[in-house]
Motif scaffolding. Structure first.
Motif, PDB file in Angstrom:
ATOM      1  N   ASP B  40       0.838  -1.191   0.000  1.00  0.00           N
ATOM      2  CA  ASP B  40       0.000   0.000   0.000  1.00  0.00           C
ATOM      3  C   ASP B  40       0.879   1.249   0.000  1.00  0.00           C
ATOM      4  O   ASP B  40       2.095   1.181   0.074  1.00  0.00           O
ATOM      5  CB  ASP B  40      -0.993  -0.014   1.168  1.00  0.00           C
ATOM      6  CG  ASP B  40      -0.277   0.014   2.499  1.00  0.00           C
ATOM      7  OD1 ASP B  40       0.917   0.331   2.511  1.00  0.00           O
ATOM      8  OD2 ASP B  40      -0.911  -0.292   3.516  1.00  0.00           O
ATOM      9  N   ARG B  41       0.186   2.392  -0.076  1.00  0.00           N
ATOM     10  CA  ARG B  41       0.883   3.650  -0.279  1.00  0.00           C
ATOM     11  C   ARG B  41       1.914   3.946   0.812  1.00  0.00           C
ATOM     12  O   ARG B  41       3.009   4.424   0.535  1.00  0.00           O
ATOM     13  CB  ARG B  41      -0.176   4.760  -0.318  1.00  0.00           C
ATOM     14  CG  ARG B  41       0.353   6.039  -0.838  1.00  0.00           C
ATOM     15  CD  ARG B  41      -0.740   7.101  -0.820  1.00  0.00           C
ATOM     16  NE  ARG B  41      -0.101   8.375  -1.095  1.00  0.00           N
ATOM     17  CZ  ARG B  41       0.145   8.822  -2.310  1.00  0.00           C
ATOM     18  NH1 ARG B  41      -0.209   8.105  -3.342  1.00  0.00           N
ATOM     19  NH2 ARG B  41       0.742   9.984  -2.482  1.00  0.00           N
ATOM     20  N   GLU B 189       3.296   4.786  -6.658  1.00  0.00           N
ATOM     21  CA  GLU B 189       3.628   3.640  -7.494  1.00  0.00           C
ATOM     22  C   GLU B 189       4.492   4.049  -8.683  1.00  0.00           C
ATOM     23  O   GLU B 189       5.464   3.380  -9.025  1.00  0.00           O
ATOM     24  CB  GLU B 189       2.353   2.963  -8.002  1.00  0.00           C
ATOM     25  CG  GLU B 189       1.643   2.108  -6.971  1.00  0.00           C
ATOM     26  CD  GLU B 189       0.708   2.931  -6.105  1.00  0.00           C
ATOM     27  OE1 GLU B 189       0.689   4.174  -6.264  1.00  0.00           O
ATOM     28  OE2 GLU B 189       0.003   2.343  -5.259  1.00  0.00           O
TER      29      GLU B 189
END
Lengths: 296, 366
Positions: B40-41, B189
Motif C-alpha cells: 500500500d501507499r 507507485e
C-alpha cells in the motif's frame, strides 16, 4: 555611538561565553585529537541539571551540581565510548561523538519538551546604567565569570602538573606516554573540564535577556564551533579570540539588522558563520592554528 | 592440462559465486519491480524515502567514507536540489518564481545547480581536511536556512512551496490514477520506478568511481594525505571534485524527496538531517555503495516502522502522549547504533556479511 558601545560590550560579554565553550572544545581536541560534536549536548545537560535543581537546593549549589553533572557526563562519554574507539580514523571518531550527541540531545529535548526553564540566577533582569550606556547585570556577570575561569584555566594549563601532562600529550602522545604521562587520565580530564566549562556557559546562554533553557539552547552552542575553528582548533588563544570575534559579530549584526535589511531577517545568527568562512578562505588553519608540519 | 590444474587450484566457491550473485540480484530486482503491485501507499512512500536517502547517502559516502572528508552540510545541498527543481519546473502560478521548464530538464538542472553550489564551496572543501571541514560545513546549514526563510520569491519562505509533479514521455507522476494490471497506480507507485532507476544509475556510477582510478586516489587521500600527494594525486583538486560530486548526489536526492513529499518546507533541511546522513553511512558501512544503501534503508525506515507499530511496541507511544514518541525512539536507536557500530562492528553492517570473505583488519591507522 552609544548604541555601538553597548553592542560592543554586549558582544564582548557573549563572546567570552562562547570562548568558554570553544576552550573546552579545544582542550578536548588537543588532548585527544577528537573534534567533539557532542559539546552542544554537554552544555544542554549542564544547563538542565542546574535548571531542575535550583528550586530545591538554591542557585549556587545547583550551579555546582550542573557543572559536576556535565563534567561527569563528559568523563563518562570519554570512558565508555571514546576510550574504546581510540586509534580510529579522525573522521570516524568525530562521527562517534555525533552519535553520542544524538543520544544525549534526544534525551534532553524529550525531557525539556516545549518548556522554557529558568535557571534561577540571582541577577534577574537588573540593568546597570553608565551615562548613555546600559548593560544587563547578567552580561557583566558573564564577562567576569568567563574571564576568571579562563584565567584560572590558562594558569593551570601552564603551571600545574595536570597542565604540563596535557600539553605534553598534545605535543607528542607517544613521547608523553613513555615519560609516564597517563594518556587515559589526560583525556578523561580534558572531557571533564570541557563539560564543566560548558555547564557554566549554559548558565550565561540562558539568563536574561534570553528567555531560559529550551531546545534551541543547543543551537546557540553551535556558535562555539565557528569560534573554535576560526581561532584555530589547536590553540587556546585562538579559542579566546574566536569567541570574541563571534560574540561581537553576532551582537553587531543583530544590532544593526535594520541597516542590513537587504540581507534578510535573522542575520545575527548567520554572521558568525560568514566570518568563519571568510577567515577560512584566507587562513585554512584558522587565525592562530598551527599549520602542522608533516614528516614523511 | 595446465588449464585444468589452474581451475582445480581455485576453490570451488569462487567459481560458483558469480552465478549465485547474479541469481540473487535478479531475484531482488524482480521483487523490487513487483512491490508496487502489492504494497500500500504507506510502504511505497517509506521505500521511496529510503531510495532518496540512499542516493544522498551514496554521495556523502564518496566524500566522508571514501575520501575521509567530513561534511555536516549535506542537508544544504539536498535543499538546493529540492528548491531548484521547484524553481525550474514550476510555472509560476502560485506567485513564486517559476521558469516552467520541462520537468526532466528541471531534474538535471537542479542536480547541476547543487553541484555548482558545492563548487562554490570548493576553495574551502579543497583545503580543509576531515573534521575541520565538518565544522566549516555547519556554516552551510545556517546559510541555507537563512536563505530558505528569506528568499521568499524562490522558496516560499516559512511555508515552503508546492512541488510540480515529474512528467516524462507524456506520463505524469501525479495522483491521477492509472490502472496497470488492475492495480491503481498513484504517484507513489509511478515514482517508485523513477526512484529505482535513479538509485540504480547513481549506485552504478558511484561504484565505477570507487573502483576506478579516482576511487584509488580518494582512498589514498583518506589513508595518508601526504603520501597521496607525493605519489602524484592532486589532493586539493580531488577533495574539491569529490565535494562537488557528493553535492550533486545530494541534489538529486533532494529532487526525489521533494517529488515524494510534494511540498518542500525549510524546517526539514536542518542540521538533524545532515546528522542522519552521517548516521546512515556509519551504520551501513563507510566507503562503499552498498554500505550507503543499507544504512539509508536502516535510518529512514526505522522511524516509519516505529510509527506504524507504535501501539504494538513496548516503551514507544504515539506522539503527544508523554511517552517516548516514535521519532525520538528511532533517534535513540540510530544514535546508539552509530556508537555500537564504531565500537563493535568497524566497517558497518555490510562488513558483517562480508567479513568472512575478506579477513581484512579494520581500522588501520593513518
Amino acid at each position: 555611538m552609544s548604541t555601538f558601545a553597548e553592542l560592543l560590550l554586549n558582544g564582548i560579554s557573549m563572546g567570552s561565553v562562547y570562548a568558554l565553550i570553544a576552550l573546552g572544545f579545544v582542550v578536548i581536541f588537543r588532548a585527544t585529537e577528537v573534534v567533539n560534536f557532542a559539546h552542544a549536548s554537554l552544555l544542554l545537560a549542564g544547563g538542565y541539571v542546574t535548571a531542575s535543581l535550583h528550586d530545591d537546593i538554591g542557585f549556587w549549589p545547583a550551579l555546582l551540581a550542573g557543572i559536576a553533572g556535565a563534567a561527569l557526563i563528559g568523563a563518562a562519554v570519554e570512558f565508555l565510548v571514546m576510550r574504546r574507539a581510540r586509534g580510529g580514523d579522525h573522521s570516524v571518531l568525530a562521527i562517534v561523538t555525533i552519535g553520542v550527541d544524538i543520544l544525549l540531545t534526544t534525551e534532553l529535548t524529550r525531557r525539556l519538551g516545549t518548556d522554557v526553564l529558568a535557571l534561577g540566577d540571582p541577577w534577574g533582569d537588573a540593568v546597570l546604567t553608565l551615562g548613555p550606556i546600559s548593560l544587563a547585570h547578567t552580561r557583566i556577570a558573564a564577562f567576569v565569570a568567563a574571564a576568571l575561569l579562563i584565567t584560572v584555566f590558562l594558569l593551570a594549563f601552564r603551571y600545574t602538573s595536570w597542565g604540563v601532562a596535557m600539553r605534553a600529550a598534545a605535543e607528542s602522545p607517544e613521547t608523553a606516554a613513555l615519560m609516564g604521562v597517563r594518556l587515559g587520565r589526560v583525556s578523561l580530564g580534558a572531557w571533564a573540564v570541557a563539560g564543566g566549562l560548558a555547564a557554566v556557559a549554559a548558565l550565561f546562554l540562558t539568563v536574561f535577556p534570553t528567555p531560559g533553557l529550551e531546545r534551541a539552547t543547543s543551537l546557540a552552542a553551535f556558535k562555539a564551533f565557528p569560534a573554535a575553528i576560526l581561532g584555530g582548533l589547536d590553540s587556546t588563544t585562538g579559542a579566546l579570540v574566536g569567541g570574541l570575534v563571534v560574540g561581537v559579530t553576532e551582537s553587531l549584526a543583530t544590532g544593526y539588522q535594520s541597516d542590513l535589511a537587504f540581507m534578510g531577517r535573522g542575520l545575527g545568527d548567520l554572521a558568525p558563520y560568514l566570518v568563519m568562512v571568510a577567515i577560512l578562505l584566507v587562513r585554512p588553519a584558522g587565525l592562530f592554528g598551527t599549520k602542522e608540519p608533516a614528516r614523511v | 592440462m595446465s588449464d585444468l590444474l589452474a581451475t582445480q587450484a581455485k576453490p570451488r566457491r569462487v567459481l560458483r559465486r558469480p552465478a549465485a550473485r547474479t541469481c540473487t540480484a535478479a531475484a531482488g530486482a524482480l521483487l523490487l519491480l513487483a512491490l508496487p503491485f502489492y504494497l500500500d501507499r504507506f510502504w511505497l512512500q517509506a521505500g521511496l524515502f529510503a531510495m532518496a536517502a540512499a542516493i544522498g547517502a551514496i554521495g556523502i559516502n564518496l566524500l566522508t567514507g571514501a575520501t575521509g572528508q567530513l561534511s555536516m552540510g549535506h542537508a544544504f545541498f539536498l535543499a538546493v536540489g529540492a528548491y531548484s527543481y521547484c524553481v525550474f519546473a514550476a510555472d509560476g502560478g502560485d506567485g513564486l518564481t517559476g521558469l516552467g521548464l520541462p520537468t526532466w530538464l528541471a531534474v538535471v538542472l537542479a542536480t547541476l545547480v547543487a553541484g555548482g553550489a558545492g563548487g562554490l564551496f570548493s576553495p574551502i572543501a579543497g583545503r580543509l581536511r576531515g573534521p575541520y571541514l565538518g565544522i566549516a560545513t555547519i556554516a552551510l546549514i545556517f546559510i541555507g536556512q537563512h536563505v530558505l526563510f528569506n528568499a521568499r520569491d524562490l522558496t516560499g519562505g516559512f511555508n515552503g512551496r508546492d512541488v510540480p509533479p515529474l512528467s516524462l514521455f507524456g506520463l505524469t507522476f501525479d495522483d491521477r490514477e492509472l490502472l496497470v494490471a488492475n492495480v491503481p497506480f498513484g504517484s507513489a507507485e509511478k515514482l517508485w520506478y523513477a526512484g529505482l532507476v535513479l538509485l540504480l544509475g547513481g549506485a552504478l556510477f558511484a561504484r565505477g568511481v570507487l573502483r576506478g582510478r579516482p576511487g584509488r586516489a580518494m582512498n589514498a587521500i583518506r589513508d595518508h594525505r601526504i603520501a597521496a600527494g607525493v605519489i602524484g594525486v592532486p589532493v586539493a583538486r580531488y577533495r574539491a571534485a569529490v565535494f562537488v560530486l557528493s553535492s550533486m548526489y545530494a541534489g538529486l536526492a533532494g529532487v526525489l524527496l521533494a517529488l515524494v513529499f510534494q511540498r518542500t518546507v525549510p524546517d526539514y533541511f536542518g542540521i538533524t538531517l545532515s546528522l542522519e546522513y552521517l548516521a546512515m553511512i556509519v551504520i551501513g558501512g563507510l566507503g562503499s555503495v552498498s554500505g550507503a544503501v543499507v544504512g539509508a534503508a536502516f535510518v529512514s525506515l526505522l522511524p516509519q516502522l516505529l510509527t506504524r507499530y507504535s501501539d504494538a511496541l513496548p516503551l514507544v507511544s504515539a506522539p503527544g502522549t508523554g511517552g517516548i514518541a516514535p521519532g525520538e525512539a528511532s533517534r535513540y536507536l540510530y544514535g546508539a547504533a552509530i556508537v555500537a557500530v564504531v565500537l563493535f562492528l568497524p566497517g558497518g553492517l555490510v562488513r558483517v556479511a562480508a567479513r568472512r570473505r575478506f579477513g581484512r583488519k579494520p581500522g588501520e591507522e593513518r
